[in-house]
Design a protein around this motif. Structure first.
Motif, mmCIF file in Angstrom:
data_model
loop_
_atom_site.group_PDB
_atom_site.id
_atom_site.type_symbol
_atom_site.label_atom_id
_atom_site.label_comp_id
_atom_site.label_asym_id
_atom_site.label_seq_id
_atom_site.Cartn_x
_atom_site.Cartn_y
_atom_site.Cartn_z
ATOM 1 N N LYS A 155 -2.798 -2.332 -9.513
ATOM 2 C CA LYS A 155 -1.444 -2.397 -10.064
ATOM 3 C C LYS A 155 -1.289 -1.399 -11.217
ATOM 4 O O LYS A 155 -0.319 -0.632 -11.273
ATOM 5 C CB LYS A 155 -1.123 -3.810 -10.550
ATOM 6 C CG LYS A 155 0.287 -3.993 -11.111
ATOM 7 C CD LYS A 155 0.538 -5.469 -11.437
ATOM 8 C CE LYS A 155 1.974 -5.690 -11.899
ATOM 9 N NZ LYS A 155 2.250 -5.049 -13.212
ATOM 10 N N LYS A 178 -3.828 -5.049 1.241
ATOM 11 C CA LYS A 178 -2.647 -5.899 1.015
ATOM 12 C C LYS A 178 -2.031 -5.611 -0.355
ATOM 13 O O LYS A 178 -0.805 -5.492 -0.494
ATOM 14 C CB LYS A 178 -3.036 -7.374 1.130
ATOM 15 C CG LYS A 178 -3.348 -7.827 2.547
ATOM 16 C CD LYS A 178 -4.012 -9.192 2.586
ATOM 17 C CE LYS A 178 -3.122 -10.281 2.035
ATOM 18 N NZ LYS A 178 -3.788 -11.615 2.147
ATOM 19 N N LEU A 179 -2.879 -5.496 -1.366
ATOM 20 C CA LEU A 179 -2.367 -5.223 -2.709
ATOM 21 C C LEU A 179 -1.814 -3.809 -2.801
ATOM 22 O O LEU A 179 -0.802 -3.566 -3.463
ATOM 23 C CB LEU A 179 -3.482 -5.419 -3.736
ATOM 24 C CG LEU A 179 -3.895 -6.864 -3.994
ATOM 25 C CD1 LEU A 179 -5.095 -6.907 -4.936
ATOM 26 C CD2 LEU A 179 -2.734 -7.661 -4.584
ATOM 27 N N ALA A 234 -0.368 -2.120 -0.439
ATOM 28 C CA ALA A 234 0.958 -2.164 0.185
ATOM 29 C C ALA A 234 1.976 -2.793 -0.765
ATOM 30 O O ALA A 234 3.114 -2.310 -0.896
ATOM 31 C CB ALA A 234 0.889 -2.939 1.496
ATOM 32 N N LYS A 235 1.568 -3.833 -1.468
ATOM 33 C CA LYS A 235 2.456 -4.519 -2.415
ATOM 34 C C LYS A 235 2.886 -3.589 -3.545
ATOM 35 O O LYS A 235 4.051 -3.598 -3.965
ATOM 36 C CB LYS A 235 1.736 -5.742 -2.981
ATOM 37 C CG LYS A 235 2.535 -6.502 -4.036
ATOM 38 C CD LYS A 235 1.747 -7.703 -4.549
ATOM 39 C CE LYS A 235 2.510 -8.446 -5.641
ATOM 40 N NZ LYS A 235 1.731 -9.616 -6.146
ATOM 41 N N TYR A 236 1.968 -2.772 -4.035
ATOM 42 C CA TYR A 236 2.255 -1.910 -5.183
ATOM 43 C C TYR A 236 2.693 -0.500 -4.787
ATOM 44 O O TYR A 236 2.854 0.371 -5.640
ATOM 45 C CB TYR A 236 1.025 -1.822 -6.088
ATOM 46 C CG TYR A 236 0.584 -3.158 -6.644
ATOM 47 C CD1 TYR A 236 1.508 -4.051 -7.183
ATOM 48 C CD2 TYR A 236 -0.760 -3.534 -6.612
ATOM 49 C CE1 TYR A 236 1.100 -5.278 -7.677
ATOM 50 C CE2 TYR A 236 -1.168 -4.769 -7.121
ATOM 51 C CZ TYR A 236 -0.240 -5.634 -7.645
ATOM 52 O OH TYR A 236 -0.633 -6.853 -8.142
ATOM 53 N N THR A 239 -2.265 -5.297 7.604
ATOM 54 C CA THR A 239 -1.789 -5.405 6.225
ATOM 55 C C THR A 239 -0.491 -4.649 5.960
ATOM 56 O O THR A 239 0.162 -4.894 4.949
ATOM 57 C CB THR A 239 -2.854 -4.881 5.256
ATOM 58 O OG1 THR A 239 -3.135 -3.504 5.561
ATOM 59 C CG2 THR A 239 -4.137 -5.703 5.359
#
Length: 443
Positions: free
Chosen positions: A146, A174-175, A177-179, A237
């Motif tokens: 992040k 996954k993270l 893609a989130k950020y 993901t």
């Protein structure tokens, strides 16, 4: 200050412009693309104009190298942000992505910010620092994804190795893609890198030539297995996966399958992998040691066809400078990697364009527009009005011999020293500023 690029053949893969015309740069942007008369009229008698002669040359968007090792911080006896930036400018590269396997590893927001701060002061070209996926690239604990995204690293990578733990890698994806981060993958099943016959750590491709030279080999499956794993994890993901330094026919086949499936995945090929084969290694010499290794003819043919079709999206270098002591030794003792920033454009033109595999426009697309799209840049990869004035003037007629003594890079480790090539960079502009001018045109 304005810059007037005159009489060049503009190749713009975004707009399809493919003609002789002039380009006017104002500040950091392209102001106008048009005829000599149109540019002259738009200047309205202004005298403070820098003129660059591009007659007989292609005017392309500046090349974007998705994969370089700048060794800074911590390994600056091999390369620095400054010398790497100067080498990039020499090769027409206006933006490059620096891998995080420095010392210390770039795995926090603060470390990314520090490299970006220094790069603006020390490098003549744009540098995007990528972040590591795990702390210290040890594969045990996720890095500050992040925070690094907030610092502008755009992508994360464990380059130099793979994240071998699939569970932690899936969580990282996954993270990411989130950020909004991409994942740049070095695909190597580390437990299989030993020669299957001798158990010794491989140093070149496993084939008849490795047997002739008595050197331990690395099989194609070392790359193909992790490539397949990473593609399927990306599908699960939703992250964008970019495959680094692809070298095998199997990877091309997997990329074709992934694109047919609609998976968000792209891939790059390095000039050494579409130019040389293991048969070009005639002696036990560390300058030929790279990871992944030079493969066989069937692999080179597949990589070339993949680039032609667009299955393989981009051309990058995996620029990996080392000291002479680390490379001027037998392959078992040598470090992996070769330099490439200053030879990539000439090798691409010689090996792919002159041979009819790519058109000059496709060269611009694979080396500039496609990488810009992968990174999500809307203002790069094009020579059109309003875009960033990152421009390379490339002379397709100049023939010369690659000479490592002239390299701007601190690294001289390449098997291409002495090679005769066609096509060379005449000028490089970054944000409208002339950062490289080829001295050969002053002779």
């Amino acid at each position: 200050m304005k810059t007037w690029i005159q009489n060049g053949h503009v190749l713009d893969p975004l707009t399809g412009t493919d003609k002789v015309c002039d380009v006017l740069v104002s500040g950091s942007r392209i102001e106008k693309v048009g005829t000599d008369t149109e540019i002259h009229d738009s200047l309205k008698g202004q005298e403070d104009v820098q003129k660059l002669d591009a007659k007989g040359c292609y005017v392309m968007p500046g090349f974007i190298d998705l994969h370089v090792h700048l060794r800074d911080p911590g390994l600056t006896y091999k390369e620095t942000l400054k010398t790497g930036g100067e080498a990039a400018a020499r090769g027409g590269v206006t933006t490059m992505c620096a891998m995080p396997n420095t010392k210390p590893v770039i795995d926090t927001k603060e470390k990314v910010e520090e490299v970006h701060r220094r790069a603006k002061e020390e490098s003549p070209v744009h540098i995007i620092q990528l972040g590591a996926i795990t702390v210290g690239e040890e594969g045990k604990e996720l890095a500050d994804l992040k925070g690094m995204a907030e610092a502008g690293c755009i992508a994360v990578s464990e380059d130099g190795k793979s994240v071998m733990g699939s569970a932690i890698y899936r969580e990282a994806m996954k993270l990411a893609a989130k950020y909004g981060l991409k994942v740049f993958a070095h695909c190597e099943e580390i437990d299989l890198r030993k020669d299957p016959d001798t158990g010794e750590d491989g140093v070149m491709n496993k084939c008849s030539r490795s047997e002739e030279l008595g050197l331990p080999g690395i099989t194609n499956s070392v790359e193909d297995i992790i490539t397949a794993r990473d593609i399927f994890l990306a599908k699960d993901t939703g992250v964008h996966l970019h495959l680094c330094h692809c070298s095998t026919k199997g990877t091309v086949d997997l990329m074709r399958m992934a694109k047919e499936e609609g998976i968000s995945v792209t891939a790059e090929v390095c000039p050494h992998h579409f130019t040389l084969t293991a048969d070009d290694i005639t002696e036990d010499n560390g300058r030929f040691k790279m990871n992944p290794p030079l493969r066989e003819t069937k692999d080179v043919e597949a990589l070339r066809q993949g680039l032609k079709e667009g299955i393989m999206d981009a051309i990058s270098t995996d620029h990996a400078p080392h000291s002479e002591e680390e490379k001027n030794v037998p392959m078992r003792k040598a470090a992996f990697g070769i330099v490439g920033l200053e030879t990539s454009a000439s090798l691409t033109y010689t090996e792919l364009v002159e041979t009819g595999i790519l058109t000059p426009m496709q060269m611009a697309e694979r080396m500039s527009l496609a990488p810009a799209k992968i990174l999500g840049f809307d203002d790069k990869g094009s020579v059109s009005e309003g875009k960033a004035a990152d421009i390379v003037v490339f002379d397709p007629s100049r023939e010369y011999e690659i000479d490592t003594d002239t390299f701007r890079s601190m690294g001289k480790n390449t098997p291409f020293d002495g090679w005769k090539v066609k096509g060379d960079v005449k000028y490089t502009l970054v944000d409208g500023k002339l950062v490289y001018q080829n001295e050969a045109y002053n002779e």
